[in-house]
Design a protein around this motif. Structure first.
Motif, short mmCIF file in Angstrom:
data_model
loop_
_atom_site.label_atom_id
_atom_site.label_comp_id
_atom_site.label_asym_id
_atom_site.label_seq_id
_atom_site.Cartn_x
_atom_site.Cartn_y
_atom_site.Cartn_z
N GLU A 84 0.82 -1.21 0.00
CA GLU A 84 0.00 0.00 0.00
C GLU A 84 0.86 1.27 0.00
N LEU A 85 2.03 1.19 0.61
CA LEU A 85 2.91 2.35 0.67
C LEU A 85 3.40 2.78 -0.71
N MET A 86 3.44 1.83 -1.65
CA MET A 86 3.87 2.17 -3.01
C MET A 86 2.94 3.18 -3.66
N ASP A 87 1.68 3.16 -3.28
CA ASP A 87 0.68 4.02 -3.92
C ASP A 87 0.55 5.39 -3.27
N LEU A 88 1.30 5.62 -2.19
CA LEU A 88 1.20 6.89 -1.49
C LEU A 88 2.08 7.94 -2.17
N ASP A 89 1.54 9.16 -2.31
CA ASP A 89 2.34 10.27 -2.81
C ASP A 89 3.16 10.85 -1.66
N ASP A 90 3.85 11.92 -1.94
CA ASP A 90 4.65 12.56 -0.90
C ASP A 90 3.76 12.94 0.28
N PHE A 91 4.24 12.70 1.48
CA PHE A 91 3.49 13.07 2.66
C PHE A 91 4.46 13.57 3.72
N PRO A 92 3.96 14.32 4.73
CA PRO A 92 4.84 14.97 5.70
C PRO A 92 5.76 14.00 6.43
N MET A 93 6.88 14.53 6.89
CA MET A 93 7.85 13.74 7.63
C MET A 93 7.22 13.10 8.86
N SER A 94 6.32 13.85 9.51
CA SER A 94 5.66 13.30 10.71
C SER A 94 4.88 12.03 10.35
N GLY A 95 4.27 12.04 9.16
CA GLY A 95 3.55 10.86 8.71
C GLY A 95 4.48 9.71 8.43
N ARG A 96 5.64 10.01 7.84
CA ARG A 96 6.62 8.96 7.55
C ARG A 96 7.14 8.34 8.84
N LEU A 97 7.37 9.17 9.84
CA LEU A 97 7.86 8.65 11.12
C LEU A 97 6.83 7.73 11.76
N ALA A 98 5.56 8.09 11.66
CA ALA A 98 4.51 7.26 12.24
C ALA A 98 4.41 5.93 11.51
N ILE A 99 4.53 5.96 10.18
CA ILE A 99 4.47 4.73 9.40
C ILE A 99 5.67 3.84 9.71
N ALA A 100 6.85 4.44 9.81
CA ALA A 100 8.05 3.67 10.13
C ALA A 100 7.89 2.98 11.49
N LYS A 101 7.28 3.67 12.44
CA LYS A 101 7.06 3.09 13.77
C LYS A 101 6.10 1.90 13.68
N GLU A 102 5.04 2.03 12.89
CA GLU A 102 4.09 0.93 12.74
C GLU A 102 4.77 -0.27 12.07
N LEU A 103 5.61 -0.01 11.09
CA LEU A 103 6.34 -1.10 10.43
C LEU A 103 7.33 -1.75 11.39
N ASP A 104 7.96 -0.92 12.23
CA ASP A 104 8.86 -1.46 13.27
C ASP A 104 8.11 -2.43 14.17
N ASP A 105 6.93 -2.03 14.58
CA ASP A 105 6.13 -2.87 15.48
C ASP A 105 5.77 -4.19 14.80
N LEU A 106 5.42 -4.14 13.51
CA LEU A 106 5.08 -5.35 12.79
C LEU A 106 6.29 -6.28 12.64
N LEU A 107 7.45 -5.69 12.37
CA LEU A 107 8.67 -6.49 12.26
C LEU A 107 9.01 -7.15 13.59
N GLN A 108 8.84 -6.41 14.68
CA GLN A 108 9.09 -6.97 16.00
C GLN A 108 8.12 -8.11 16.29
N ASP A 109 6.86 -7.93 15.90
CA ASP A 109 5.85 -8.98 16.08
C ASP A 109 6.23 -10.22 15.29
N LEU A 110 6.74 -10.01 14.08
CA LEU A 110 7.18 -11.14 13.26
C LEU A 110 8.31 -11.90 13.95
N ARG A 111 9.29 -11.16 14.46
CA ARG A 111 10.43 -11.81 15.12
C ARG A 111 9.98 -12.59 16.35
N GLU A 112 9.05 -12.03 17.10
CA GLU A 112 8.55 -12.72 18.30
C GLU A 112 7.81 -14.00 17.93
N LYS A 113 7.30 -14.06 16.72
CA LYS A 113 6.57 -15.24 16.26
C LYS A 113 7.45 -16.14 15.40
#
Length: 230
Positions: A149-178
């Motif tokens: 879904e991120l491929m389809d996003l146009d430019d968005f504010p840095m604050s938005g990118r930081l929030a998305i990166a944090k959500e992806l971090d959480d998903l990666l951590q969840d993957l590692r725990e599993k």
């Protein structure tokens, strides 16, 4: 020039191969070298063994030079042997995948890396290992969908990118725990339509996202030699 060195586990494996080639058991080698069998076991496992025992084992294996395991020329020959063996194994693997090519794989360590990956590619391919648990597969599927879904996003504010990166971090951590780990790779291609005439080729970067059990460490991915787009 640096002196070639053999990793302890590689040296231990070499010693085991030489022992097996001589049809010697660990007990027989220990008896011939006048050392405890645990010394042989430790050496073959890549553990530390004192110099006296190393020399005794070298002599028992038939080496005239009892310091052979610390000889740079010996190390160079052994490393060449393993490099040659690796090349043979790699060719055999390549021959098993004639319709695929190898590309370097990178372990996905952070949400920021995942975001950069999505920014850099024009198309994606996903693969989730069937050996993962059902729960891990669900998280993996959600992660893959999110990255796509991120491929389809146009430019968005840095604050938005930081929030998305944090959500992806959480998903990666969840993957590692599993018990799962994500790997990525890219391949640049040029595409042309049959009726394009003089139009230039379309430069495309294809992304590959693979999620496997954590006990599988990937350095390369085999990907389709040819790619098609609808």
């Amino acid at each position: 020039m640096n002196t070639p060195l053999i990793a302890p586990k590689m040296l231990g494996f070499w010693v085991r191969c030489i022992r097996d080639a001589q049809h010697l058991s660990q007990e027989a080698l220990a008896a011939s070298a006048y050392v405890d069998i645990r010394t042989v076991q430790r050496f073959e496992a890549g553990k530390t063994v004192n110099i006296t025992s190393r020399r005794a084992l070298a002599k028992a294996l038939g080496y005239d030079n009892t310091d052979v395991f610390d000889d740079p020329k010996f190390a160079e020959e052994v490393l060449k042997f393993f490099d040659g063996l690796k090349a043979i194994q790699q060719k055999s693997l390549d021959d098993q995948h004639p319709d695929r090519v190898r590309v370097e794989a990178q372990s996905l360590a952070s949400g920021t890396e995942a975001l950069r990956f999505a920014d850099a590619v024009n198309a994606m391919s996903f693969d989730i290992d069937g050996g993962l648990s059902d729960v891990a597969k669900e998280v993996a599927a959600g992660f893959c969908d999110y990255v796509q879904e991120l491929m389809d996003l146009d430019d968005f504010p840095m604050s938005g990118r930081l929030a998305i990166a944090k959500e992806l971090d959480d998903l990666l951590q969840d993957l590692r725990e599993k018990g799962a780990q994500a790997y990525i790779a890219t391949r640049d291609r040029k595409f042309r339509g049959r009726d394009w005439g003089d139009k230039p080729s379309w430069d495309v970067t294809i992304g590959f996202l693979v999620i496997v059990p954590t006990d599988r460490q990937l350095k390369e991915l085999y990907i389709p030699r040819k790619s098609r787009f609808a």
